[in-house]
Write an enzyme that holds these catalytic residues in place. Structure first.
Site, short mmCIF file in Angstrom:
data_model
loop_
_atom_site.label_atom_id
_atom_site.label_comp_id
_atom_site.label_asym_id
_atom_site.label_seq_id
_atom_site.Cartn_x
_atom_site.Cartn_y
_atom_site.Cartn_z
N LYS A 71 33.86 18.63 -11.03
CA LYS A 71 32.80 18.92 -10.06
C LYS A 71 31.61 18.02 -10.36
O LYS A 71 31.22 17.94 -11.53
CB LYS A 71 32.40 20.39 -10.22
CG LYS A 71 31.26 20.84 -9.37
CD LYS A 71 30.80 22.22 -9.76
CE LYS A 71 29.59 22.56 -8.94
NZ LYS A 71 28.97 23.79 -9.32
N LYS B 11 31.64 19.89 -15.38
CA LYS B 11 30.59 20.07 -14.39
C LYS B 11 29.42 19.18 -14.78
O LYS B 11 28.76 19.41 -15.79
CB LYS B 11 30.16 21.53 -14.35
CG LYS B 11 29.05 21.80 -13.34
CD LYS B 11 28.80 23.29 -13.22
CE LYS B 11 27.66 23.56 -12.28
NZ LYS B 11 27.43 25.00 -12.11
#
Ligand code: PBG
Ligand code: ZN
Length: 315
Positions: free
Chosen positions: A240, A187
């Site tokens: 992500k 992330k």
């Protein structure tokens, strides 16, 4: 080469990648302080739902052919310890029960503290710094409470070191050995989360998230992050955001034999949504964009376009 493109039906026959609604995950925002539903200003077409309005929305998703949701909760009360996050009757726990009892959806729940802390940080602050291990013990409690409510998959998104391993142990200890973990393995600290922070009321009140989310200027760190999540027991790994990070998606998909989820985040949705609504881009853009994520190697895609795509029977 052009013989292979001569008609629509031949192009269908020869296509390698398709977007299947069963592989899409729809984010659902549930707001404890809301009755009915309210559109999110920065994300036209996406709403926060009060718990009273949740069943109708889940009905809508299921009727469109969707099979998977990821829940985000917005609690009434925030405090320094994020204590509304692990209540038996917390907003996410109640939503999980509603989804499990009345629908046949895979229920995934995002697990983080930023919606619950008065600082808006994803963990517990000690001396001005997000304390890793103090945060893990809160994550463990949240995981057990989601599992008690009947969740299928918990998805820790806070980027604390060791979060997957710690949650795995907590789930096993509380008798939930079949609850899966989808780790937000990679992330990145991205500007593309800005509309989400408005959607989930989770913007950091002080500072930013760069001491735990990844620096996009590093080229190989994702290999370590992914390996660690797998060693710690992640059942599904993640990259992500999606667009701007498809090189990472492709490489993770090539290197690791685990189901790979890709989160196409709020900023991606908002950019494309606004361009569509202004008539600058045609609607087929959505299909081209989601296809690119699957072509790069995603097995599952979390996208705010999931309902729209499923409603149209694919992209
Ligand atoms: C919470 C969380 C965020 C997202 C998913 N879980 C926000 C953040 O870390 O700032 C982003 C989702 C999106 O932008 O669509 N940790
Ligand atoms: Zn967070």
């Amino acid at each position: 080469m052009r013989r292979a493109r001569v008609s629509q039906s031949i192009r269908e026959l020869l296509s390698d990648v398709s977007v299947d609604a069963r592989k899409l995950i729809m984010p659902v925002f549930v707001d404890e302080g809301l009755n009915g539903k309210r559109e999110i200003g920065s994300m036209p077409g996406i709403f926060r739902y009060g718990i009273d309005a949740l069943p109708d929305h889940l009905d809508e998703l299921q009727h469109a052919g969707l099979k998977n949701i990821i829940l985000f909760g917005i609690p009434k009360e925030k405090d320094s310890g994020g204590s509304s996050s692990y209540l038996r009757d917390g907003i996410v726990q109640r939503s999980i029960r509603i989804a499990r009892e009345n629908f046949s959806l895979n229920v995934i729940a995002d697990l983080c503290l930023c919606e619950y802390t008065d600082t808006g940080q994803c963990g517990i602050i000690r001396d001005g710094y997000v304390d890793n291990d103090a945060t893990l013990s809160v994550y463990d409690r949240i995981a057990a409470s989601y599992a008690d409510a009947g969740v299928d998959v918990v998805a820790p998104s806070g980027m604390m070191d060791g979060q997957v391993g710690s949650i795995r142990r907590a789930l096993d200890k509380s008798g939930h050995e079949n609850v899966m973990i989808m780790g937000y393995s990679n992330k990145y600290a991205s500007t593309l989360y800005a509309p989400f922070r408005d959607a989930a009321d989770s913007a950091p009140r002080v500072g930013d998230r760069k001491s735990y989310q990844m620096d996009y200027r590093r080229k190989k760190e994702y290999l370590m992050e992914t390996s660690l999540d797998i060693e710690e027991g992640a059942d599904i790994i993640m990259v992500k955001p999606a667009i701007f990070y498809l090189d990472i998606v492709k490489s993770v998909s090539d290197h690791f034999p685990k189901p790979l989820a890709v989160y196409s985040v709020s900023g991606e949705y908002s950019m494309i949504r606004h361009a569509l609504d202004l008539g600058i881009l045609p609607h087929e853009t959505v299909g081209e964009y989601i296809t690119s994520i699957f072509r790069a190697g995603a097995n599952l895609v979390i996208t705010y376009f999931a309902l729209e795509i499923a409603g149209k029977g694919g992209a």
